[in-house]
Design a protein around this motif. Sequence first.
Motif, PDB file in Angstrom:
ATOM      1  N   LEU A  17       0.830  -1.204   0.000  1.00 50.35           N
ATOM      2  CA  LEU A  17       0.000   0.000   0.000  1.00 50.35           C
ATOM      3  C   LEU A  17       0.869   1.260   0.000  1.00 50.35           C
ATOM      4  CD1 LEU A  17      -3.032   0.734   0.059  1.00 50.35           C
ATOM      5  CD2 LEU A  17      -2.865   0.893   2.536  1.00 50.35           C
ATOM      6  N   ILE A  18       1.942   1.230   0.791  1.00 50.82           N
ATOM      7  CA  ILE A  18       2.863   2.372   0.848  1.00 50.82           C
ATOM      8  C   ILE A  18       3.579   2.535  -0.491  1.00 50.82           C
ATOM      9  CG2 ILE A  18       4.999   3.219   1.922  1.00 50.82           C
ATOM     10  CD1 ILE A  18       3.872   1.907   4.575  1.00 50.82           C
ATOM     11  N   MET A  19       3.984   1.398  -1.108  1.00 52.47           N
ATOM     12  CA  MET A  19       4.633   1.457  -2.429  1.00 52.47           C
ATOM     13  C   MET A  19       3.680   2.050  -3.476  1.00 52.47           C
ATOM     14  SD  MET A  19       6.593  -2.219  -2.480  1.00 52.47           S
ATOM     15  CE  MET A  19       7.257  -2.091  -4.125  1.00 52.47           C
ATOM     16  N   LEU A  20       2.418   1.589  -3.461  1.00 45.35           N
ATOM     17  CA  LEU A  20       1.422   2.111  -4.412  1.00 45.35           C
ATOM     18  C   LEU A  20       1.122   3.585  -4.152  1.00 45.35           C
ATOM     19  CD1 LEU A  20      -1.131  -0.863  -4.489  1.00 45.35           C
ATOM     20  CD2 LEU A  20       0.352  -0.159  -6.361  1.00 45.35           C
ATOM     21  N   LEU A  21       1.150   3.964  -2.868  1.00 45.26           N
ATOM     22  CA  LEU A  21       0.898   5.357  -2.494  1.00 45.26           C
ATOM     23  C   LEU A  21       2.017   6.266  -3.005  1.00 45.26           C
ATOM     24  CD1 LEU A  21      -0.763   7.447  -0.851  1.00 45.26           C
ATOM     25  CD2 LEU A  21       0.586   6.812   1.148  1.00 45.26           C
ATOM     26  N   ILE A  22       3.273   5.846  -2.786  1.00 41.94           N
ATOM     27  CA  ILE A  22       4.424   6.634  -3.245  1.00 41.94           C
ATOM     28  C   ILE A  22       4.408   6.752  -4.774  1.00 41.94           C
ATOM     29  CG2 ILE A  22       6.960   6.682  -3.395  1.00 41.94           C
ATOM     30  CD1 ILE A  22       6.935   5.288  -0.578  1.00 41.94           C
ATOM     31  N   ARG A  23       4.129   5.607  -5.444  1.00 44.49           N
ATOM     32  CA  ARG A  23       4.047   5.614  -6.909  1.00 44.49           C
ATOM     33  C   ARG A  23       2.915   6.526  -7.374  1.00 44.49           C
ATOM     34  NH1 ARG A  23       6.080   5.034 -12.061  1.00 44.49           N
ATOM     35  NH2 ARG A  23       5.543   7.186 -11.694  1.00 44.49           N
ATOM     36  N   GLY A  24       1.771   6.463  -6.662  1.00 44.75           N
ATOM     37  CA  GLY A  24       0.586   7.243  -7.029  1.00 44.75           C
ATOM     38  C   GLY A  24       0.797   8.740  -6.910  1.00 44.75           C
ATOM     39  N   VAL A  25       1.327   9.187  -5.770  1.00 44.70           N
ATOM     40  CA  VAL A  25       1.449  10.641  -5.536  1.00 44.70           C
ATOM     41  C   VAL A  25       2.545  11.279  -6.388  1.00 44.70           C
ATOM     42  CG1 VAL A  25       0.493  10.570  -3.196  1.00 44.70           C
ATOM     43  CG2 VAL A  25       2.967  10.323  -3.520  1.00 44.70           C
ATOM     44  N   THR A  26       3.431  10.448  -6.966  1.00 41.42           N
ATOM     45  CA  THR A  26       4.481  11.007  -7.822  1.00 41.42           C
ATOM     46  C   THR A  26       4.044  11.078  -9.288  1.00 41.42           C
ATOM     47  OG1 THR A  26       5.447   8.785  -8.013  1.00 41.42           O
ATOM     48  CG2 THR A  26       6.382  10.251  -6.341  1.00 41.42           C
ATOM     49  N   LEU A  27       2.814  10.612  -9.582  1.00 43.54           N
ATOM     50  CA  LEU A  27       2.308  10.660 -10.954  1.00 43.54           C
ATOM     51  C   LEU A  27       1.772  12.054 -11.285  1.00 43.54           C
ATOM     52  CD1 LEU A  27       0.349   7.284 -11.036  1.00 43.54           C
ATOM     53  CD2 LEU A  27       2.436   7.771 -12.311  1.00 43.54           C
ATOM     54  N   GLU A  28       1.855  12.408 -12.558  1.00 41.46           N
ATOM     55  CA  GLU A  28       1.327  13.694 -13.016  1.00 41.46           C
ATOM     56  C   GLU A  28      -0.208  13.671 -12.919  1.00 41.46           C
ATOM     57  OE1 GLU A  28       1.585  16.528 -16.982  1.00 41.46           O
ATOM     58  OE2 GLU A  28       2.816  14.722 -16.870  1.00 41.46           O
ATOM     59  N   GLY A  29      -0.781  14.679 -12.300  1.00 40.40           N
ATOM     60  CA  GLY A  29      -2.245  14.750 -12.184  1.00 40.40           C
ATOM     61  C   GLY A  29      -2.780  14.075 -10.927  1.00 40.40           C
ATOM     62  N   ALA A  30      -1.878  13.495 -10.096  1.00 41.07           N
ATOM     63  CA  ALA A  30      -2.322  12.804  -8.878  1.00 41.07           C
ATOM     64  C   ALA A  30      -3.103  13.747  -7.962  1.00 41.07           C
ATOM     65  CB  ALA A  30      -1.120  12.234  -8.133  1.00 41.07           C
ATOM     66  N   TRP A  31      -2.679  15.004  -7.938  1.00 40.57           N
ATOM     67  CA  TRP A  31      -3.329  15.973  -7.052  1.00 40.57           C
ATOM     68  C   TRP A  31      -4.807  16.164  -7.400  1.00 40.57           C
ATOM     69  CZ3 TRP A  31      -5.550  20.497  -8.803  1.00 40.57           C
ATOM     70  CH2 TRP A  31      -5.262  20.848 -10.124  1.00 40.57           C
ATOM     71  N   LEU A  32      -5.182  15.947  -8.687  1.00 37.75           N
ATOM     72  CA  LEU A  32      -6.590  16.067  -9.102  1.00 37.75           C
ATOM     73  C   LEU A  32      -7.451  15.067  -8.330  1.00 37.75           C
ATOM     74  CD1 LEU A  32      -6.264  16.325 -13.006  1.00 37.75           C
ATOM     75  CD2 LEU A  32      -7.182  18.092 -11.479  1.00 37.75           C
ATOM     76  N   GLY A  33      -6.954  13.824  -8.242  1.00 37.21           N
ATOM     77  CA  GLY A  33      -7.689  12.780  -7.541  1.00 37.21           C
ATOM     78  C   GLY A  33      -7.739  13.023  -6.046  1.00 37.21           C
ATOM     79  N   ILE A  34      -6.589  13.410  -5.466  1.00 39.66           N
ATOM     80  CA  ILE A  34      -6.518  13.641  -4.016  1.00 39.66           C
ATOM     81  C   ILE A  34      -7.404  14.827  -3.625  1.00 39.66           C
ATOM     82  CG2 ILE A  34      -4.984  14.337  -2.124  1.00 39.66           C
ATOM     83  CD1 ILE A  34      -2.780  12.659  -3.602  1.00 39.66           C
ATOM     84  N   LYS A  35      -7.394  15.859  -4.450  1.00 42.46           N
ATOM     85  CA  LYS A  35      -8.244  17.032  -4.203  1.00 42.46           C
ATOM     86  C   LYS A  35      -9.725  16.618  -4.242  1.00 42.46           C
ATOM     87  CE  LYS A  35      -9.416  21.458  -6.347  1.00 42.46           C
ATOM     88  NZ  LYS A  35      -9.263  22.260  -7.583  1.00 42.46           N
ATOM     89  N   PHE A  36     -10.056  15.786  -5.214  1.00 39.13           N
ATOM     90  CA  PHE A  36     -11.434  15.300  -5.358  1.00 39.13           C
ATOM     91  C   PHE A  36     -11.838  14.444  -4.156  1.00 39.13           C
ATOM     92  CE2 PHE A  36     -14.718  12.560  -7.258  1.00 39.13           C
ATOM     93  CZ  PHE A  36     -15.516  13.527  -7.839  1.00 39.13           C
ATOM     94  N   TYR A  37     -10.890  13.654  -3.660  1.00 44.43           N
ATOM     95  CA  TYR A  37     -11.120  12.743  -2.525  1.00 44.43           C
ATOM     96  C   TYR A  37     -11.305  13.505  -1.218  1.00 44.43           C
ATOM     97  CZ  TYR A  37      -9.529   9.261   1.011  1.00 44.43           C
ATOM     98  OH  TYR A  37      -9.384   8.453   2.114  1.00 44.43           O
ATOM     99  N   LEU A  38     -10.531  14.560  -1.032  1.00 43.90           N
ATOM    100  CA  LEU A  38     -10.493  15.212   0.285  1.00 43.90           C
ATOM    101  C   LEU A  38     -11.236  16.544   0.398  1.00 43.90           C
ATOM    102  CD1 LEU A  38      -6.902  14.615   1.712  1.00 43.90           C
ATOM    103  CD2 LEU A  38      -9.035  13.537   2.387  1.00 43.90           C
ATOM    104  N   THR A  39     -11.586  17.183  -0.711  1.00 40.56           N
ATOM    105  CA  THR A  39     -12.251  18.495  -0.626  1.00 40.56           C
ATOM    106  C   THR A  39     -13.513  18.379   0.235  1.00 40.56           C
ATOM    107  OG1 THR A  39     -11.435  19.094  -2.807  1.00 40.56           O
ATOM    108  CG2 THR A  39     -13.278  20.392  -1.944  1.00 40.56           C
ATOM    109  N   PRO A  40     -13.545  19.072   1.381  1.00 37.42           N
ATOM    110  CA  PRO A  40     -14.699  18.911   2.276  1.00 37.42           C
ATOM    111  C   PRO A  40     -15.946  19.639   1.771  1.00 37.42           C
ATOM    112  CG  PRO A  40     -13.108  20.437   3.232  1.00 37.42           C
ATOM    113  CD  PRO A  40     -12.533  19.969   1.941  1.00 37.42           C
ATOM    114  N   GLN A  41     -17.075  18.934   1.843  1.00 31.94           N
ATOM    115  CA  GLN A  41     -18.368  19.538   1.518  1.00 31.94           C
ATOM    116  C   GLN A  41     -19.221  19.477   2.792  1.00 31.94           C
ATOM    117  OE1 GLN A  41     -18.324  16.644  -1.943  1.00 31.94           O
ATOM    118  NE2 GLN A  41     -19.770  18.160  -2.707  1.00 31.94           N
ATOM    119  N   PHE A  42     -19.006  20.469   3.662  1.00 30.64           N
ATOM    120  CA  PHE A  42     -19.630  20.432   4.993  1.00 30.64           C
ATOM    121  C   PHE A  42     -21.150  20.512   4.943  1.00 30.64           C
ATOM    122  CE2 PHE A  42     -15.260  21.748   6.079  1.00 30.64           C
ATOM    123  CZ  PHE A  42     -14.983  20.771   7.040  1.00 30.64           C
TER     124      PHE A  42
END
Length: 638
Positions: A254-279
């Motif tokens: 999981l840590i290996m996939l995470l490191i590989r994932g966050v170093t990919l171009e455009g990864a921030w798009l997914g993380i932003k989508f995952y974490l943006t709070p909609q209170f």
Amino acid sequence: MKKGQEHHPQKAVIPDLLMTPSDQGDGDLETEYPEDRGNWTGKLDFLLSCIGYCVGLGNVWRFPYRAYTNGGGAFLVPYFIMLAICGIPIFFMELSLGQFSSLGPLAVWKISPLFKGIGMATLLIVSLVAIYYNMIIAYVLFYLFASLTKNLPWQHCGNWWNTDLCLDHHVMRTGNGALPLNTSNTVSPSEEYWSRYVLHIQESSGIGDPGAIRWNLCLCLLLAWVIVYLCILKGVKSSGKVVYFTATFPYLILIMLLIRGVTLEGAWLGIKFYLTPQFALLMSPKVWIEAALQIFYSLGVGFGGLLTFASYNTFHQNIYRDTFIVTVGNAVTSILAGFAIFSVLGYMSQELDVPVQEVAKAGPGLAFVVYPQAMTMLPLSPFWSFLFFFMLLTLGLDSQFAFLETIVTAVTDEFPYYLRPKKAFFSGVVCVIMFLMGLILTTEGGMYWLVLLDDYSAGFGLMVVVITTCLVVTRVYGLKRFCRDIQMMLGFKPGIYFKTCWLFLSPVTMMALLVYSIIKYQPLEYNGTYRFPFWAELLGILMGTSSCLMIPIGMVFAVLHEEGPLWQRIKQASRPTMDWGPSLEENRTGMYVATLAGSQSPKPLMVHMRKYGGITSYENIAFQVDKEMEEEEEEAMM
């Protein structure tokens, strides 16, 4: 013999009654374990087994999707509140019941034989889940073997299973540099590989037409059952060692996939989508219900696995500490898995030039379609694909160990004289029967049956089991008595937090879940295109309610077993049996000493203490418990 001992004191054997721990020597330290049942060979075995059981496929393919559809980062607020209200208290209750009695989910109902049907319901639910859960492991094995190649088979179109709708993004990118705008009627190669090659579902018209057995899937299912059997062959002695690998290795991947994932171009798009709070979504009751459901199924309460694992503990194992380690660790793993999944989905959405929500899926769709497609876009794609599916395999296996151990333990505890000496053979029989019952899942229409089992086997019935257990322990057995039992084991009583949750917050929340799931019931569908026929839905509802029916059936048998007028029979059947309590003699202090088989002494506690070496801190607690009970009895008489 005794006379001989008196004349020759140098050869004297100290009578068992007066023997102290120092007299017994180091070799007898293991007497705290119920030897005939088997036991954990180390404290980490139990902890890792619980972590492996709780951290399963749902953490990877359900939590991230639930989080983004229910408020993103804001979802963590109801998630952790529900963890505190429902998760931790029920988890601790199950561990306490198992450890105190050293009994499986059927025999533990010596606590109140009237409700033994709860144990039967648990057994039925866990059996149904074990049948289809191993089919998911078979799919994972199929993809694992398919990844052992230079080019992944779902990377391109043009195979015999592909249709004209198949769109290969690799070809489109190298041809034009950008994907065509209208991709709405196209299908990815990974989706056709999953549905048309692996499942071969195009040959089945629906659940009533299962079609032929897919022999490659059948062999994968057989292999899955062989692996599970070999790992539980010697009960917790063997599975307790396997989990050192299956519970820890997924974290490394999981840590290996995470490191590989966050170093990919455009990864921030997914993380932003995952974490943006909609209170604003927190005002919706649906979000809170979804959070409670995620906690409920993720921790595996009600399936009997936690109770079974705890029953192999020593009597004074610190399950209070273990509860917090496992429950909080499980939540953190889910959040971590969200980062690993959504970073790759963000990269994928940028590559395909589509919004993240169009590539995000949950369940098998994520594991067998979306993520494998994302793997084809990475350099060294077979390596990353193999790692991903190996992680899913290890995540699934230790949950399956728990299901099988629960079934085997429950039945062998009911018939210890017949089955315990033949536990390995009995485990084999259970595996063979479940493999044969799961064969329908390997057919061309097997996915329809899997969806039916997944939706109905452990929904309604499981909630009824957990609510009833909570009410029986706190209302019938008594919260005071249950807290005293925990005090005997751990040396302290649970605080106001646990008592409030057990008495009120947990059952009320779970009842709300139950009502919500009934009100919001929707007809079953597969892939948004296939509607299940009425008879299939009826079969599913019967499957869900049959476990609930076990409870009144068990009550009828318990009442018929007693004597006297009906109300008297009910009262007698609801009381704990005479042999209820710690399984080992040296742990039966306080009120439980009087119930020891063959105890003739008018002061059994004093005999007990002479036998086991004077007053320990736990026997001191036994004195306090007895004193409290005497005071309560005096107050009641006044």
